[in-house]
Design an enzyme around this catalytic site. Sequence first.
Site, PDB file in Angstrom:
ATOM      1  N   TYR A  47      39.110  55.857  38.488  1.00  0.00           N
ATOM      2  CA  TYR A  47      39.024  56.330  39.876  1.00  0.00           C
ATOM      3  C   TYR A  47      38.778  57.825  39.986  1.00  0.00           C
ATOM      4  CZ  TYR A  47      41.399  51.907  40.874  1.00  0.00           C
ATOM      5  OH  TYR A  47      41.734  50.597  40.966  1.00  0.00           O
ATOM      6  N   ASN A  89      46.781  43.159  45.398  1.00  0.00           N
ATOM      7  CA  ASN A  89      45.877  44.041  44.627  1.00  0.00           C
ATOM      8  C   ASN A  89      46.615  45.178  43.914  1.00  0.00           C
ATOM      9  OD1 ASN A  89      43.308  43.218  44.216  1.00  0.00           O
ATOM     10  ND2 ASN A  89      42.514  43.983  46.180  1.00  0.00           N
ATOM     11  N   GLY A  96      35.757  48.934  46.713  1.00  0.00           N
ATOM     12  CA  GLY A  96      36.886  49.156  47.621  1.00  0.00           C
ATOM     13  C   GLY A  96      37.321  47.801  48.145  1.00  0.00           C
ATOM     14  N   ASP A 117      38.464  39.806  46.141  1.00  0.00           N
ATOM     15  CA  ASP A 117      38.206  40.261  47.512  1.00  0.00           C
ATOM     16  C   ASP A 117      37.265  39.298  48.226  1.00  0.00           C
ATOM     17  OD1 ASP A 117      39.593  42.482  46.555  1.00  0.00           O
ATOM     18  OD2 ASP A 117      37.735  43.530  46.049  1.00  0.00           O
ATOM     19  N   GLY A 140      42.072  32.977  39.202  1.00  0.00           N
ATOM     20  CA  GLY A 140      40.847  33.382  38.509  1.00  0.00           C
ATOM     21  C   GLY A 140      39.975  32.180  38.213  1.00  0.00           C
ATOM     22  N   SER A 192      46.845  37.678  43.124  1.00  0.00           N
ATOM     23  CA  SER A 192      46.271  37.041  41.935  1.00  0.00           C
ATOM     24  C   SER A 192      47.444  36.700  41.019  1.00  0.00           C
ATOM     25  CB  SER A 192      45.312  37.994  41.230  1.00  0.00           C
ATOM     26  OG  SER A 192      46.044  39.082  40.693  1.00  0.00           O
TER      27      SER A 192
END
Length: 309
Positions: A101, A163, A32, A254, A224, A191
């Site tokens: 998920y 995200n 999460g 995160d 990254g 990102s």
Amino acid sequence: QLDIVALGEPLVEFNQATGGAEGVNYRLGHGGDTSNAIVAAARQGARSGYLTALGDDTFGDMFVDLWRREGVDTSEVICDGDAPTGLYFVTHGPSGHVFSYRRAGSAASRLKPSSLPADYIAGAGFLHVSGISQAISDSCCDTVLAAIEIARANGVKVSYDTNLRLKLWPLPRARAITHATVPLCDVIFPSLEDATVLTGLEDPEAIADFYLGLGVPLVVLKLGAQGALVARPGDRQRVAGLKVDTVDATGAGDTFDGAFLSMLVRGEDPLEAALYANAAAALSTCGYGAVAPIPTRDQVLAFLGQGKR
Ligand code: KDG
């Protein structure tokens, strides 16, 4: 008084252990995005708190135990007896990790603006939220926006990780909501991968221009393994990637967010914060799962060759 309060959905994690697909084992862990980020912040020594709703189930208890162990304040976490705690599976394919998920109708997806403890948010240094929290349901999206409003009205700084999860919402909606949220923030952590899809741009500098143009004063573009680009109006700085033995990058972004914020609350400038967060995120990829391999401050400093501070 908390340094950082994060809001969003924790997910119980089943992370595929190495080996064949048949009868494969899954390591139970925690995930999460905003929960990962707040645990990362707490491991770096920031006074941290989390806002969410959990099911009245074993998995919910597992999270409360985690946060208490990590020193994350849970005093405003809601227990929803009518909905489960969400979960996800992480499998590892040739092009990295894949998330599956099981979170529709989860307790956190039922969060609504009236669930927010305004004084708790108003007393924090930072509010950290993400695109995932906006994607899981309309009411959670409204809750994120309401939390941002409370923060801004009370001089609390807002940080945001785009995200992007296209399994959770369609791109036009993700784009509209994300672009509308960015100007409300003090710092954003997209990102490169997300930003490329959201903006249609590929060049990190152009992406930074785009987001700064929306009105956010600090863009930390996560590249990254290539490090990060820290952009402010009229100022660009690159942080180089670090070589580590990566096995699972789940939650690395995160960890970056939480570690970065922990440095800002220590009064460090964004470049120092990015150097530190880059190291923390790199270390977090050396073990499986989103939370277990998040390093402590001592581990990050040792890796950076700085010893204890
Ligand atoms: O960044 C890692 C998270 O994506 C992961 O822990 C699960 O929050 C998650 C999500 O919704 O993808």
